[in-house]
Design an enzyme around this catalytic site. Sequence first.
Site, PDB file in Angstrom:
ATOM      1  NE  ARG A   1      -0.351  -0.255   4.956  1.00 46.87           N
ATOM      2  CZ  ARG A   1      -0.815  -0.846   6.050  1.00 46.87           C
ATOM      3  NH1 ARG A   1      -1.999  -1.394   6.057  1.00 46.87           N
ATOM      4  NH2 ARG A   1      -0.093  -0.887   7.144  1.00 46.87           N
TER       5      ARG A   1
ATOM      6  NE  ARG B   1     -13.249  35.820  15.703  1.00 44.98           N
ATOM      7  CZ  ARG B   1     -12.783  34.693  15.132  1.00 44.98           C
ATOM      8  NH1 ARG B   1     -11.488  34.500  15.005  1.00 44.98           N
ATOM      9  NH2 ARG B   1     -13.626  33.773  14.697  1.00 44.98           N
TER      10      ARG B   1
ATOM     11  NE  ARG C   1     -15.842  40.290  13.904  1.00 43.28           N
ATOM     12  CZ  ARG C   1     -15.964  39.079  14.419  1.00 43.28           C
ATOM     13  NH1 ARG C   1     -16.524  38.112  13.717  1.00 43.28           N
ATOM     14  NH2 ARG C   1     -15.531  38.825  15.628  1.00 43.28           N
TER      15      ARG C   1
ATOM     16  CD  GLU D   1     -21.144  36.820  11.542  1.00 45.04           C
ATOM     17  OE1 GLU D   1     -20.434  35.942  12.035  1.00 45.04           O
ATOM     18  OE2 GLU D   1     -20.986  38.028  11.770  1.00 45.04           O
TER      19      GLU D   1
ATOM     20  CB  SER E   1     -15.996  37.721   5.009  1.00 47.03           C
ATOM     21  OG  SER E   1     -15.206  36.727   5.610  1.00 47.03           O
TER      22      SER E   1
ATOM     23  N   GLY F   1     -19.070  33.990   7.650  1.00 52.32           N
ATOM     24  CA  GLY F   1     -18.749  33.677   9.042  1.00 52.32           C
ATOM     25  C   GLY F   1     -19.431  32.364   9.364  1.00 52.32           C
ATOM     26  CB  THR F   2     -18.735  28.961   8.168  1.00 50.50           C
ATOM     27  OG1 THR F   2     -17.326  29.079   8.366  1.00 50.50           O
ATOM     28  CG2 THR F   2     -19.076  29.204   6.714  1.00 50.50           C
ATOM     29  CG  ASN F   3     -16.665  30.158  13.410  1.00 50.97           C
ATOM     30  OD1 ASN F   3     -16.351  29.142  12.818  1.00 50.97           O
ATOM     31  ND2 ASN F   3     -15.789  31.103  13.741  1.00 50.97           N
ATOM     32  CG  ASP F   4     -21.894  33.798  14.768  1.00 51.97           C
ATOM     33  OD1 ASP F   4     -22.395  33.292  15.791  1.00 51.97           O
ATOM     34  OD2 ASP F   4     -21.040  34.699  14.809  1.00 51.97           O
TER      35      ASP F   4
ATOM     36  CE1 TYR G   1     -11.137  36.267   2.870  1.00 53.94           C
ATOM     37  CE2 TYR G   1     -11.661  37.559   0.913  1.00 53.94           C
ATOM     38  CZ  TYR G   1     -11.794  37.327   2.273  1.00 53.94           C
ATOM     39  OH  TYR G   1     -12.581  38.129   3.039  1.00 53.94           O
TER      40      TYR G   1
HETATM   41  C1  PEP Z   1     -17.920  33.438  12.351  1.00 50.12           C
HETATM   42  O1  PEP Z   1     -18.992  33.576  12.928  1.00 50.12           O
HETATM   43  O2  PEP Z   1     -17.675  32.517  11.572  1.00 50.12           O
HETATM   44  C2  PEP Z   1     -16.824  34.376  12.614  1.00 50.12           C
HETATM   45  C3  PEP Z   1     -15.689  34.287  11.955  1.00 50.12           C
HETATM   46  O3  PEP Z   1     -16.995  35.270  13.604  1.00 50.12           O
HETATM   47  P1  PEP Z   1     -16.860  34.938  15.162  1.00 50.12           P
HETATM   48  O4  PEP Z   1     -16.291  33.549  15.262  1.00 50.12           O
HETATM   49  O5  PEP Z   1     -15.976  35.955  15.712  1.00 50.12           O
HETATM   50  O6  PEP Z   1     -18.271  35.028  15.607  1.00 50.12           O
HETATM   51 MG    MG Z   2     -19.449  35.463  13.863  1.00 45.44          MG
END
Ligand code: PEP
Ligand code: MG
Length: 876
Positions: A338, A562, A618, A746, A765, A767-770, A852
Amino acid sequence: MEKKQYVYLFSEGNASMKNLLGGKGANLADMTTLGIPVPQGFTVTTEACNKYYADGKMIAPQIIEEIHEKMKELEEQTGKEFGSLTNPLLVSVRSGARVSMPGMMDTILNLGLNDEAVEAMAKLTNNPRFAYDSYRRFIQMFADVVMDVEKRLFEELLDEMKESKGVHFDTDLTADDLKELVGQFKVLYKKEKGEEFPSDPKTQLIEAITAVFRSWDNPRAIVYRRLNDIPGEWGTAVNVQQMVFGNKGETSGTGVAFSRNPATGENLIYGEYLMNAQGEDVVAGIRTPQPISQLEEQNPVIYKQFMDIVNKLEKHYKDMQDMEFTIEDGVLYFLQTRNGKRTAQAALKIAVDLVEEEMLSKEKAILKVDPKQLDTLLHPTFDEEKMKKVNPVAKGLPASPGAACGKISFTAEEAKVRHENGEKVVLVRLETSPEDIEGMIAAEGILTVRGGMTSHAAVVARGMGTCCVAGCGELKVNEEAKTLEIAGRVLTTEDFISIDGTTGNIYAEALNTVTPEITGYFATFMNWADEIRSLKVRTNADTPRDAKQAVEFGAEGIGLCRTEHMFFAEDRIAAVREMIVAKNEDQRRKALEKLLPMQREDFIGIYEALEDRPATIRFLDPPLHEFLPTDEADIIALASEMDLSVEELNGTIESLHEFNPMMGHRGCRLAVSYPEIAEMQTRAIIEAAIEVKQNKGFNVVPEIMIPLVGEIKELKYVKDVVVETAKKVMEEKGVELEYKVGTMIEIPRAALTADEIAKEAEFFSFGTNDLTQMTFGFSRDDAGKFLADYYDKKVYEQDPFAKLDQTGVGALMKIACEKGKTTRENIKLGICGEHGGDPASVEFCHSLGLNYVSCSPFRVPVARLAAAQAQVKNKR
Ligand code: PEP
Ligand code: MG
C-alpha cells in the site's frame, strides 16, 4: 437481472476497483496481474459490509454461499483443501477499507485449523512444533477478535507454560508443550464462552468475516474515521488469503518494509524482519526485529528478488510502498502493499524527489501530501541553544519526529482527561495498543518501552504527526504504580518529561520549544502549491505578531481581524467595560476616547506587519458576557472610575444580563444602538491607514467589515456612519484614501437576501461559525456537551463547527454567492469561519468560486496546499 457479485478472487479484480475491494484488495488483485508472488485468495466487497449493516448485522445467505463457492475455487488454485485431513488450506482474514486504517480493525490468521488439520500440518511439514504453534496462535486470535475473550487470559497461560518449562522465549517451547497449551486454550475458551471451540473451518470463516465487518464500527475505528475524514458509509472489505508461514523454522521468516524511509523520506529501503516468526510478532514489537539490510547478508538471493519486487511496485504505484512479506521455506511472498504512511517531512521529500526522478508531475505530487500533516511541521521543536546545555537521560528509537514536553500520563484514559482539563501530557506506556487511540490523540507526545519502528505506537503516531519515541528499553515503567524509573530517578505523574522524536532523546525535565520556518523541501513544495492554486489564502489575526507569523507561513492578507480580541488585555479591559456599562452617550464617548489611541496603534502595527497586503477589519462583535466584570474588586474599581455607586453599577450589570448572549446584543446591533462605537473604530482604521501610507509608503486599502448583518437596512445604517466618519477624517487630514465596506454573511437571513445586501456590501465574508450555529439552531458554546452523543449514535460523524456542513450551511453559502453576484457581479467573496483551514471545507470553497479562505496562522500552509489540491482535482 444479473446477480450482484459480492466476492471476487484476487485474479478477478483490478486496480480500479478500490471502492469495492478496498485498497488492500484492489492492490492484491493488481499485484496478481503484475505477476508478483502473492498468496492467492478472495475479497468480500465493501458492498457486502454495507449490506451486513443494512440487514441488521447479518451476512445474507446468498453472500455466504458465494464465499463458499470462492473458497472452492481457491482450493483449486492452491491444490489444498479447506478442512482437509491430509492437505489443509489455511487462510488469513483481514480487513481492508478504501484507505488504510492501521491497526483499527481486526485480523485473524491461521484460520482453518482444528484438531485434525493440525496433525495433517504436522505430518505434511514434518514440523509438529510449527503446526501447534500456529494452532495456539489461531485459537487465541479467534477467541479474542471474533469471540471477545480477553487476550490476556491466553497470555497468562502461555507465560505459565514458559515458566513451568523454565524457558524464556516462545520459540523455546517444544511441540509437546504447545500441544498441551492448545488443550489448555480450548478449556479456557469453553469456560469463557460456554461452548466448544468451533472446529468446522466454514463456521470459523463466516464468524471471522462477520467479526471484521463488526470491527468497522468499533469505537477506535469510529474515532479514527472522524480524525481522518473517512465516511462510515464506505464500509470495509474483507480479504481472505492463503496463509504462508514465516514460523516454519529457520529458513522461514516475515517482515515489513517501506520502499523509502517513512520518517525522513530518504530513498533507501527501510524495514525489519524476524526469522521463524509470524507477522504479528513483528508488529506487536514483542521480539526485536532485524533491520532489512541484514537479509542481504543472510540470504542474498532472496534479498535480490525482494528488492526487484520493491522497485517494481514503487514504479508501478509511483509512490513509496509499505509492504508485508513472508519467506516460507526459502520462498518469498508479498502479502500486501500500500502507499506507506509517512511523516510530514518524509511526505514532502518523497513528493519533491518523485518529481525530480520524473515519476510524477508537480500536479500529481501535490496530491501526495495530506494537508493536515503539514501542521506537524509548523509546531515546535526544542530550542537549539538550550539543547546545548541539557543532557538526555535515555534514548529510544526516533519513531515520529517533533518535540514534546508535558507531565507524564501512564494510561490513555488519564491522558485524555488531563488534556481536556488543559494540561499538557506525554503518554508513557510499555507499548500502545489500538485501544489507546484517544489518549494518543490527546498527548503532546508518546513514549514506549517496547516496540520497534513499525510498532503500533510508531505507526499511529507518524500517521497523526505526533512526536513519538519508541522502544526505550532503559525505562522501567510501572503502569500500575504510575512510576517511571530513568537514570536512577523515579518520576511520577507530576513530573515533566521532554521527548525528541527526531533523535530519540529523552529528557527528565521541561524543555522550551520553538516554532520552525518553512525551508528546504517544504518551501519547494509549497511554492509548487502556490503556482497551482487559484484560491487565495488569508489569515485570521488580531495582533501584529500573529499577522507577521501568518505572513511567514504564506498568508496573503488578513481575512478577519476581530477587534474585540484587542480588548482582552489587562490595561484595556477597564476602558471596554466602561464603554459597555455606560449609561448614556457622554459616558460612552468618554470611554471610547480612551480606546481610540489604543485601536489606532493596533491597526498601525497590523498594517505594518502586512506591508501591502489587504486587511479586513471587523467592527466590534463581543458577546457582552465575555466582557462584563464579575470580580468584586473589578466592580468597585470600575464604579469609582465612573463616579457611580457599586449598587448602581451592579444594577447596570444585572440589566445587561442576557439569556442567550450568542444571539444577543452583539455584532452590528451594537453599532445600531451606539453609532459612536462605529465612529471610533472607523476613525482608528482610517487614521492608522493614512499614517502608515504616509510614513511607510504602504498602499493600505482597509476593508471594513460589519458583522452579524441580517437585514440590508442594518448594514446601510452602520455603513452610513462609516462613510460619514471616514469623509470627516480624510478632510481633517487632507488625504484621500481608498477603503471598502463589506459584511459578514453569518445569519441565514443575510444569505437568503444576499442580492439585497450586495447593494451595500462591496464584499462578503462567510462567518461559518455563526452561520453553522444559526443554521443548525444550536449554540457554539453548548453543542460540545451533546455532540458526543450524536457521534455515538451515528447521527453525526463530524463536528459541523470543524468541518463545514456542505449540505445545509453550504447550500446557504451557494445561494448567497449566486444572489450576491446578481446585484454586484464582481463582489469579493471569502470565508473566515474556522472552516477556512479545514481541507475538505477549503475544497468546497474552491468549488463555490470564493476568492479566498482565511484561517488561523498555523493553518495557512494547510489551506494553501488544500487550495492547490482542489485546483488539481477540479480546475476552475
Ligand atoms: C464566524 O462567525 O464565523 C466568525 C468568523 O466570527 P466569530 O467567530 O468571531 O463570531
Ligand atoms: Mg461570527
